[in-house]
Write a protein that holds these residues in place. Structure first.
Motif, PDB file in Angstrom:
ATOM      1  N   LYS A  44      -4.093  -5.811   6.127  1.00  0.00           N
ATOM      2  CA  LYS A  44      -3.009  -4.863   5.970  1.00  0.00           C
ATOM      3  C   LYS A  44      -1.805  -5.500   6.648  1.00  0.00           C
ATOM      4  O   LYS A  44      -1.859  -5.846   7.836  1.00  0.00           O
ATOM      5  CB  LYS A  44      -3.384  -3.547   6.660  1.00  0.00           C
ATOM      6  CG  LYS A  44      -2.361  -2.471   6.444  1.00  0.00           C
ATOM      7  CD  LYS A  44      -2.761  -1.183   7.130  1.00  0.00           C
ATOM      8  CE  LYS A  44      -1.611  -0.197   6.969  1.00  0.00           C
ATOM      9  NZ  LYS A  44      -1.863   1.036   7.717  1.00  0.00           N
ATOM     10  N   ARG A  46       2.633  -5.451   6.687  1.00  0.00           N
ATOM     11  CA  ARG A  46       3.829  -4.790   6.175  1.00  0.00           C
ATOM     12  C   ARG A  46       5.018  -5.733   6.045  1.00  0.00           C
ATOM     13  O   ARG A  46       6.147  -5.303   5.837  1.00  0.00           O
ATOM     14  CB  ARG A  46       4.193  -3.598   7.069  1.00  0.00           C
ATOM     15  CG  ARG A  46       3.078  -2.541   7.094  1.00  0.00           C
ATOM     16  CD  ARG A  46       3.489  -1.294   7.853  1.00  0.00           C
ATOM     17  NE  ARG A  46       4.702  -0.688   7.311  1.00  0.00           N
ATOM     18  CZ  ARG A  46       4.734   0.060   6.209  1.00  0.00           C
ATOM     19  NH1 ARG A  46       3.632   0.285   5.531  1.00  0.00           N
ATOM     20  NH2 ARG A  46       5.869   0.581   5.783  1.00  0.00           N
ATOM     21  N   GLN A 264       3.865  -2.975   1.094  1.00  0.00           N
ATOM     22  CA  GLN A 264       2.406  -3.092   1.183  1.00  0.00           C
ATOM     23  C   GLN A 264       2.052  -4.533   0.846  1.00  0.00           C
ATOM     24  O   GLN A 264       1.491  -4.803  -0.215  1.00  0.00           O
ATOM     25  CB  GLN A 264       1.730  -2.156   0.191  1.00  0.00           C
ATOM     26  CG  GLN A 264       2.020  -0.691   0.420  1.00  0.00           C
ATOM     27  CD  GLN A 264       1.453   0.138  -0.721  1.00  0.00           C
ATOM     28  OE1 GLN A 264       2.018   0.220  -1.803  1.00  0.00           O
ATOM     29  NE2 GLN A 264       0.295   0.748  -0.481  1.00  0.00           N
ATOM     30  N   TYR A 267      -1.729  -5.410   0.339  1.00  0.00           N
ATOM     31  CA  TYR A 267      -2.209  -4.900  -0.939  1.00  0.00           C
ATOM     32  C   TYR A 267      -1.598  -5.698  -2.102  1.00  0.00           C
ATOM     33  O   TYR A 267      -2.288  -6.060  -3.057  1.00  0.00           O
ATOM     34  CB  TYR A 267      -1.871  -3.410  -1.049  1.00  0.00           C
ATOM     35  CG  TYR A 267      -2.403  -2.749  -2.297  1.00  0.00           C
ATOM     36  CD1 TYR A 267      -3.713  -2.953  -2.714  1.00  0.00           C
ATOM     37  CD2 TYR A 267      -1.588  -1.917  -3.066  1.00  0.00           C
ATOM     38  CE1 TYR A 267      -4.195  -2.355  -3.857  1.00  0.00           C
ATOM     39  CE2 TYR A 267      -2.063  -1.308  -4.212  1.00  0.00           C
ATOM     40  CZ  TYR A 267      -3.364  -1.537  -4.606  1.00  0.00           C
ATOM     41  OH  TYR A 267      -3.834  -0.945  -5.746  1.00  0.00           O
TER      42      TYR A 267
END
Lengths: 295, 279
Positions: A44, A46, A264, A267
């Motif tokens: 994860k 950002r 994201q 992702y």
């Protein structure tokens, strides 16, 4: 110099000097990113700070994400336009071959969309095709209201308009020039022989022309696959911006929105891994073709 | 022989119809773009397809000054001229090695380079962004130049490789006997010999950089650093601009490709077929 040099030594050193700038740039900006992207797809992240390991979470998210399904479905629809993307320029060049020898004005016209580039084409057509735009205004004033559909404003038609414009239309000119160049190297005796046998236009096309340029045809199909998976971003961005809804999202466009608009990035990296795998398969086929050409 | 003549005429007619239709599909949207760019928004709403009743250049003034297209044009000139120099040197050097020299793993390395050519910007975008941030290359024209050259060089290298491969090897051999080192061989022999193909890859490279969007979007985030394509793509994609202004922006940004095309058509056509069609 104490060491006795073999004649090949100098050539090796020269080659190393010549290719290292290319290899260094490629390693930093393409190869390393492709590889480290795989790691980041399990995190994860950002876009700033540390990336946090989340295992397969991003991939589980992919499987249940509507946007991802949409992107895959849209890519599949675009792929369905590839046969026409091949046939249209192939037939046109077979027709033009008869009378077209170095006719530069035609070449120029055919080339125009190519030179303008996908972003300009995307904007041009987004203006031309919008519901209140020139095309529909003309159709309505001609009483053809049935035809004046909201081309890129409805989820049903938008991706097909992209298919027709991007996969078929935008490549017709380049395709014709490409196939004409390939056809110009066919031995004319083959045609004479076929004509003596009484072969008609279609038979000549399928028995002489197409087999003789099989190689160029295979290249062209691979090129169309590359265009759909890997070169559509600019056109989609300028033409529909992925919309309406997610109806013209592709993998490329998804990575942009998820990574750089929604932050994201972990992702988005998982999307990029999927796109990478598709492209790697296409690259494999292209390399095989190039190797065959080298022989 | 009567049949043959009619079939020839038929072909010619079909050809003309097809070419005219195809030309129209490009020219009609372009025509509407031109006339729209000369209308006010109010007139476009009421008179979408007709010629402008009152010609205005306000849209052009808007996009050039407020829309900063003039500034973006300057940015593009800086980016492309810098990028092109680096691109030519790298492609010519690597093409020289791959096309003319024997060294271990030559073919494997070349195929590796070509393998990397296919990946779209978006596959590497997140990581390129991360690397650029680490090297402080976000909002730096120099950073974008490096990324552009890395991304576009494999194709240019491939074209130069196939071209140099057809040059006789004794030219280099004799230079080597004369004591010329590898840079001298590159600059004095290979680059002059490769001039026509270097012109071709320069035109291809210029168009590729001019039309590049994804990397510019990621790396140039300050508005005054942006490129022209980024500027017009953002006008249409993210922020809906009034249609007449958008068409004016399209007109402005089509100028360079059209000029290049008019003057360098030969090289563009050469590039189109170079490296791909091989019988």
């Amino acid at each position: 110099m104490a060491r006795i040099r073999k004649p090949g030594d100098r050539e090796n050193l020269d080659a190393l000097i010549l290719i290292s700038p290319l290899l260094i740039l490629l390693s930093i900006f393409i190869l390393y990113p492709v590889l480290s992207n795989i790691y980041y797809s399990f995190t994860k992240w950002r876009g700033f700070g540390a990336a946090e390991w989340v295992g397969l979470k991003n991939y589980r998210m992919l499987i249940s994400d509507n946007k991802f399904h949409s992107a895959l479905k849209n890519t599949a629809i675009l792929l369905l336009y590839i046969p026409l993307g091949l046939l249209v320029p192939l037939l046109l060049s077979a027709i033009m071959r008869e009378g077209l020898k170095g006719w530069s004005v035609f070449k120029a016209i055919l080339y125009l969309p190519n030179v303008l580039g996908y972003i300009i084409l995307g904007i041009l057509f987004s203006v031309f095709l919008r519901n209140s735009g020139p095309l529909n205004t003309l159709l309505r004033s001609a009483g053809l209201d049935v035809l004046a559909i909201n081309w890129i404003g409805t989820t049903k038609s938008a991706i097909h308009v992209v298919g027709v414009l991007f996969v078929i239309w935008s490549k017709i000119g380049f395709g014709c020039i490409y196939f004409l160049a390939a056809m110009s190297s066919i031995d004319t005796q083959l045609y004479d022989a076929a004509r003596v046998d009484g072969a008609g236009w279609w038979r000549i096309l399928f028995q002489v022309t197409i087999p003789s340029i099989r190689f160029a045809i295979e290249f062209w199909v691979v090129l169309l696959f590359i265009e759909v998976f890997a070169r559509a971003f600019g056109f989609i961005f300028a033409f529909t911006y992925g919309g309406p809804g997610f109806s013209t999202w592709t993998l490329e466009f998804g990575i942009y929105i998820l990574g750089f608009k929604n932050y994201q990035m972990g992702y988005g990296s998982a999307w990029a891994v999927v796109l990478f795998l598709f492209c790697a398969v296409i690259a494999y086929f292209q390399i095989r073709l190039i190797r065959r050409a080298e022989k | 022989m009567r049949f043959k003549i009619t079939s020839k005429t038929m072909t010619k007619t079909v050809m003309y119809i097809i070419l005219v239709l195809f030309a129209l599909t490009t020219l009609v949207p372009f025509y509407f773009s031109i006339i729209t760019s000369l209308k006010t928004s109010g007139e476009y709403a009421s008179n979408t397809t007709g010629l402008p009743a009152a010609v205005t250049l306000d849209n052009f003034r808007m996009v050039l000054i407020q829309g900063r297209l003039l500034k973006y044009l300057v940015n593009n000139i800086i980016l492309i001229s810098g990028g092109l120099v680096l691109y030519i040197i790298i492609c010519a050097a690597a093409g020289f090695a791959f096309g003319k020299l024997n060294f271990p793993f030559r073919l494997q390395i070349l195929l590796g380079v070509l393998f990397l050519m296919i990946f779209p910007q978006m596959v590497v975008s997140v990581q390129v962004y991360r690397i650029a941030a680490a090297f402080k290359l976000i909002n730096s024209h120099f950073g974008l130049i490096l990324v552009w050259v890395a991304y576009f060089s494999p194709f240019g290298t491939y074209i130069m490789t196939t071209y140099f491969a057809s040059v006789p090897k004794d030219i280099i051999e004799s230079a080597r006997i004369d004591g010329a080192n590898v840079t001298q061989q590159l600059v004095r022999i290979m680059i002059p010999i490769g001039a026509p193909m270097i012109a071709t890859i320069s035109v291809i490279g210029t168009l590729a950089m001019w039309n590049e969007l994804p990397f510019s979007l990621l790396l140039l985030q300050k508005p005054n650093l942006r490129t022209m394509m980024q500027g017009i793509a953002m006008m249409s994609g993210e922020h809906g601009l009034p249609v007449p202004q958008m068409t004016a922006a399209v007109m402005v940004s089509s100028m360079l490709p059209l000029i290049l095309f008019l003057f360098f058509q030969k090289y563009i056509a050469m590039g189109a077929t170079a490296g791909s069609v091989k019988g």
